[in-house]
Scaffold this motif. Structure first.
Motif, PDB file in Angstrom:
ATOM      1  N   ILE A  13      -3.390  -9.889  11.151  1.00 46.78           N
ATOM      2  CA  ILE A  13      -2.980 -10.625   9.952  1.00 46.78           C
ATOM      3  C   ILE A  13      -1.717 -11.425  10.259  1.00 46.78           C
ATOM      4  CG2 ILE A  13      -2.063 -10.383   7.611  1.00 46.78           C
ATOM      5  CD1 ILE A  13      -3.933  -8.085   7.156  1.00 46.78           C
ATOM      6  N   GLN A  14      -1.797 -12.740  10.008  1.00 46.10           N
ATOM      7  CA  GLN A  14      -0.658 -13.623  10.266  1.00 46.10           C
ATOM      8  C   GLN A  14      -0.332 -14.504   9.065  1.00 46.10           C
ATOM      9  OE1 GLN A  14      -1.092 -15.557  14.221  1.00 46.10           O
ATOM     10  NE2 GLN A  14      -2.751 -14.103  14.598  1.00 46.10           N
ATOM     11  N   HIS A  15      -1.137 -14.395   8.009  1.00 46.85           N
ATOM     12  CA  HIS A  15      -0.946 -15.195   6.797  1.00 46.85           C
ATOM     13  C   HIS A  15      -1.359 -14.362   5.585  1.00 46.85           C
ATOM     14  CE1 HIS A  15      -0.464 -18.845   9.194  1.00 46.85           C
ATOM     15  NE2 HIS A  15      -1.560 -18.515   9.844  1.00 46.85           N
ATOM     16  N   HIS A  16      -1.299 -14.996   4.423  1.00 50.93           N
ATOM     17  CA  HIS A  16      -1.913 -14.503   3.189  1.00 50.93           C
ATOM     18  C   HIS A  16      -1.271 -13.240   2.625  1.00 50.93           C
ATOM     19  CE1 HIS A  16      -4.832 -17.500   4.110  1.00 50.93           C
ATOM     20  NE2 HIS A  16      -5.325 -16.847   5.143  1.00 50.93           N
ATOM     21  N   CYS A  17      -0.081 -12.907   3.052  1.00 49.84           N
ATOM     22  CA  CYS A  17       0.660 -11.852   2.363  1.00 49.84           C
ATOM     23  C   CYS A  17       2.143 -12.068   2.647  1.00 49.84           C
ATOM     24  CB  CYS A  17       0.212 -10.449   2.776  1.00 49.84           C
ATOM     25  SG  CYS A  17       0.383 -10.048   4.511  1.00 49.84           S
ATOM     26  N   SER A  18       2.985 -11.562   1.783  1.00 49.72           N
ATOM     27  CA  SER A  18       4.412 -11.857   1.903  1.00 49.72           C
ATOM     28  C   SER A  18       5.241 -10.663   1.470  1.00 49.72           C
ATOM     29  CB  SER A  18       4.765 -13.065   1.025  1.00 49.72           C
ATOM     30  OG  SER A  18       4.476 -12.772  -0.330  1.00 49.72           O
ATOM     31  N   SER A  19       6.539 -10.757   1.694  1.00 48.94           N
ATOM     32  CA  SER A  19       7.444  -9.720   1.192  1.00 48.94           C
ATOM     33  C   SER A  19       7.745 -10.013  -0.274  1.00 48.94           C
ATOM     34  CB  SER A  19       8.732  -9.708   2.012  1.00 48.94           C
ATOM     35  OG  SER A  19       9.389 -10.951   1.923  1.00 48.94           O
ATOM     36  N   GLY A  20       8.264  -9.019  -0.955  1.00 50.40           N
ATOM     37  CA  GLY A  20       8.610  -9.199  -2.362  1.00 50.40           C
ATOM     38  C   GLY A  20       7.494  -8.864  -3.323  1.00 50.40           C
ATOM     39  N   HIS A  21       6.343  -8.431  -2.815  1.00 50.43           N
ATOM     40  CA  HIS A  21       5.208  -8.086  -3.682  1.00 50.43           C
ATOM     41  C   HIS A  21       4.619  -6.740  -3.266  1.00 50.43           C
ATOM     42  CE1 HIS A  21       5.250 -12.158  -5.378  1.00 50.43           C
ATOM     43  NE2 HIS A  21       5.412 -12.594  -4.149  1.00 50.43           N
ATOM     44  N   SER A  22       5.452  -5.783  -3.002  1.00 50.31           N
ATOM     45  CA  SER A  22       4.997  -4.484  -2.485  1.00 50.31           C
ATOM     46  C   SER A  22       4.093  -3.778  -3.493  1.00 50.31           C
ATOM     47  CB  SER A  22       6.205  -3.604  -2.165  1.00 50.31           C
ATOM     48  OG  SER A  22       7.067  -4.270  -1.261  1.00 50.31           O
ATOM     49  N   ASN A  23       2.921  -3.326  -3.025  1.00 49.33           N
ATOM     50  CA  ASN A  23       1.972  -2.704  -3.953  1.00 49.33           C
ATOM     51  C   ASN A  23       1.086  -1.637  -3.315  1.00 49.33           C
ATOM     52  OD1 ASN A  23       0.027  -4.316  -2.498  1.00 49.33           O
ATOM     53  ND2 ASN A  23       0.566  -6.032  -3.846  1.00 49.33           N
ATOM     54  N   HIS A  24       1.214  -1.406  -2.009  1.00 51.22           N
ATOM     55  CA  HIS A  24       0.297  -0.471  -1.349  1.00 51.22           C
ATOM     56  C   HIS A  24       1.017   0.260  -0.223  1.00 51.22           C
ATOM     57  CE1 HIS A  24      -3.421   1.238   0.013  1.00 51.22           C
ATOM     58  NE2 HIS A  24      -3.401   0.589   1.172  1.00 51.22           N
ATOM     59  N   ALA A  25       0.887   1.588  -0.189  1.00 55.95           N
ATOM     60  CA  ALA A  25       1.551   2.411   0.819  1.00 55.95           C
ATOM     61  C   ALA A  25       0.590   2.734   1.962  1.00 55.95           C
ATOM     62  CB  ALA A  25       2.067   3.704   0.196  1.00 55.95           C
ATOM     63  N   VAL A  26       1.078   2.561   3.176  1.00 58.49           N
ATOM     64  CA  VAL A  26       0.288   2.815   4.383  1.00 58.49           C
ATOM     65  C   VAL A  26       1.191   3.486   5.420  1.00 58.49           C
ATOM     66  CG1 VAL A  26      -1.439   1.005   4.057  1.00 58.49           C
ATOM     67  CG2 VAL A  26       0.768   0.418   5.084  1.00 58.49           C
ATOM     68  N   LEU A  27       0.650   3.718   6.614  1.00 57.55           N
ATOM     69  CA  LEU A  27       1.393   4.437   7.647  1.00 57.55           C
ATOM     70  C   LEU A  27       1.374   3.646   8.951  1.00 57.55           C
ATOM     71  CD1 LEU A  27       2.839   7.230   8.072  1.00 57.55           C
ATOM     72  CD2 LEU A  27       0.681   8.016   9.071  1.00 57.55           C
ATOM     73  N   VAL A  28       2.547   3.246   9.426  1.00 59.54           N
ATOM     74  CA  VAL A  28       2.649   2.549  10.709  1.00 59.54           C
ATOM     75  C   VAL A  28       2.662   3.593  11.820  1.00 59.54           C
ATOM     76  CG1 VAL A  28       4.028   1.008  12.137  1.00 59.54           C
ATOM     77  CG2 VAL A  28       3.931   0.646   9.662  1.00 59.54           C
ATOM     78  N   VAL A  29       1.668   3.543  12.714  1.00 60.63           N
ATOM     79  CA  VAL A  29       1.555   4.559  13.768  1.00 60.63           C
ATOM     80  C   VAL A  29       1.857   4.013  15.159  1.00 60.63           C
ATOM     81  CG1 VAL A  29      -0.162   5.810  12.412  1.00 60.63           C
ATOM     82  CG2 VAL A  29      -0.920   4.218  14.196  1.00 60.63           C
ATOM     83  N   GLY A  30       1.987   2.685  15.277  1.00 57.74           N
ATOM     84  CA  GLY A  30       2.260   2.131  16.597  1.00 57.74           C
ATOM     85  C   GLY A  30       2.423   0.629  16.545  1.00 57.74           C
ATOM     86  N   TYR A  31       2.536   0.039  17.727  1.00 61.21           N
ATOM     87  CA  TYR A  31       2.629  -1.414  17.835  1.00 61.21           C
ATOM     88  C   TYR A  31       2.072  -1.835  19.191  1.00 61.21           C
ATOM     89  CZ  TYR A  31       6.687  -0.630  20.873  1.00 61.21           C
ATOM     90  OH  TYR A  31       7.507  -0.221  21.892  1.00 61.21           O
TER      91      TYR A  31
END
Length: 296
Positions: A233-251
């Motif tokens: 994902i590189q588009h179509h979402c932004s900061s300031g509109h937080s609405n969903h919790a997820v878990l970052v497990v790596g990069y």
């Protein structure tokens, strides 16, 4: 309908309405895919949410919110330390399997429980599924399947000294129920504290924390994730509109487009076997705005 196991009464108004909604989703996919000519760009299409309007999807699945009282602070920026080009806690077998929250708006609980499961295993304990339903039913600071926050869930766990029991002891029901209490002698995992950061300008420090602490619970803008099939994902979402919790497990920083590896709670048929890849370095989807983790 056949592929995704959808069933509507033949010839019913519901069937007609869902078909019209489905047709609208195809147009939405076309618009989203118009921007996917980048390297490894995200692509969008038909999945289990294609018969839902954006409003229905948002009201059902995007039910997390940032804390009302912002206790967040920006950590001191550290420099000079080299990081591996790729890191994934799954490679160490320290992340539980992807779950499915169904129509229960408790992403916030799945995110936090996932973080605790991994943190407990990183300390040398067996990796096991802990009870999300216990958090849904018992966190009096949150709204169960009607929504909640990662921050308030951790605050409840810390203040109440609650021990999370195994999922097998307190299984997921996809609805809010009455809190079950357990004897102090029953096995469970408790936390000693929790931390919350704003990493919006410090994603390298967020990488450092991920490696040193474990998977991180975050709250993102996931409206466009309704149609996500794969790619970065590189588009179509932004900061300031937080609405969903997820878990970052790596990069993964080894390719042309560096990205976060993010565990979701919409089942393994969604996205990349239940995961989503989000471009790093631009706080895309607000992924670095609200970062929390338990201290065990």
């Amino acid at each position: 309908m056949e592929t995704l196991g959808k069933k509507y009464p033949s010839g019913s108004q519901l069937s007609k309405d869902r078909y019209q909604t489905f047709l609208k989703s195809l147009e939405r996919h076309r618009i989203l895919n118009a921007d996917t000519n980048e390297t490894n760009g995200a692509y969008y299409g038909i999945n289990q949410f294609s018969d839902l309007s954006v409003e229905e999807f948002t009201n059902t699945y995007l039910r997390s919110y940032p804390p009302k009282k912002l206790d967040y602070y920006v950590p001191n920026k550290k420099g000079g330390n080299s990081l591996p080009s790729r890191f994934d806690w799954r490679d160490k077998h320290l992340v539980t399997e992807v779950k499915n929250q169904l129509e229960c708006g408790a992403c916030w609980a799945f995110s936090i429980v996932g973080a605790i499961e991994s943190a407990h295993a990183i300390k040398g304990n067996p990796l096991e599924d802990l009870s999300v339903q216990q958090v849904i039913d018992c966190s009096y600071l949150d709204g169960g399947c009607n929504g909640g926050s990662t921050d308030s869930a951790l605050k409840w766990l810390y203040q109440s000294h609650t021990k999370l029991v195994r999922s097998s002891e307190y299984p997921f029901k996809a609805r809010t129920g009455i809190c079950h209490y357990f004897s102090p002698t029953v096995y469970g995992v408790s936390i000693k504290g929790y931390k919350a950061y704003d990493f919006s300008d410090y994603e390298k420090e967020m990488m450092n924390l991920l490696i040193s602490i474990g998977p991180l619970a975050v709250i993102v803008d996931a409206v466009s994730w309704q149609d996500y099939l794969g790619g970065i994902i590189q588009h179509h979402c932004s900061s300031g509109h937080s609405n969903h919790a997820v878990l970052v497990v790596g990069y993964d920083n080894s390719g042309d487009i560096p990205y976060w590896i993010v565990k979701n709670s919409w089942g393994t048929s969604w996205g990349v076997d239940g995961y989503v890849h989000v471009k790093m370095g631009q706080n895309l989807c607000g992924i670095a705005d609200f970062v929390t983790f338990p201290v065990l």
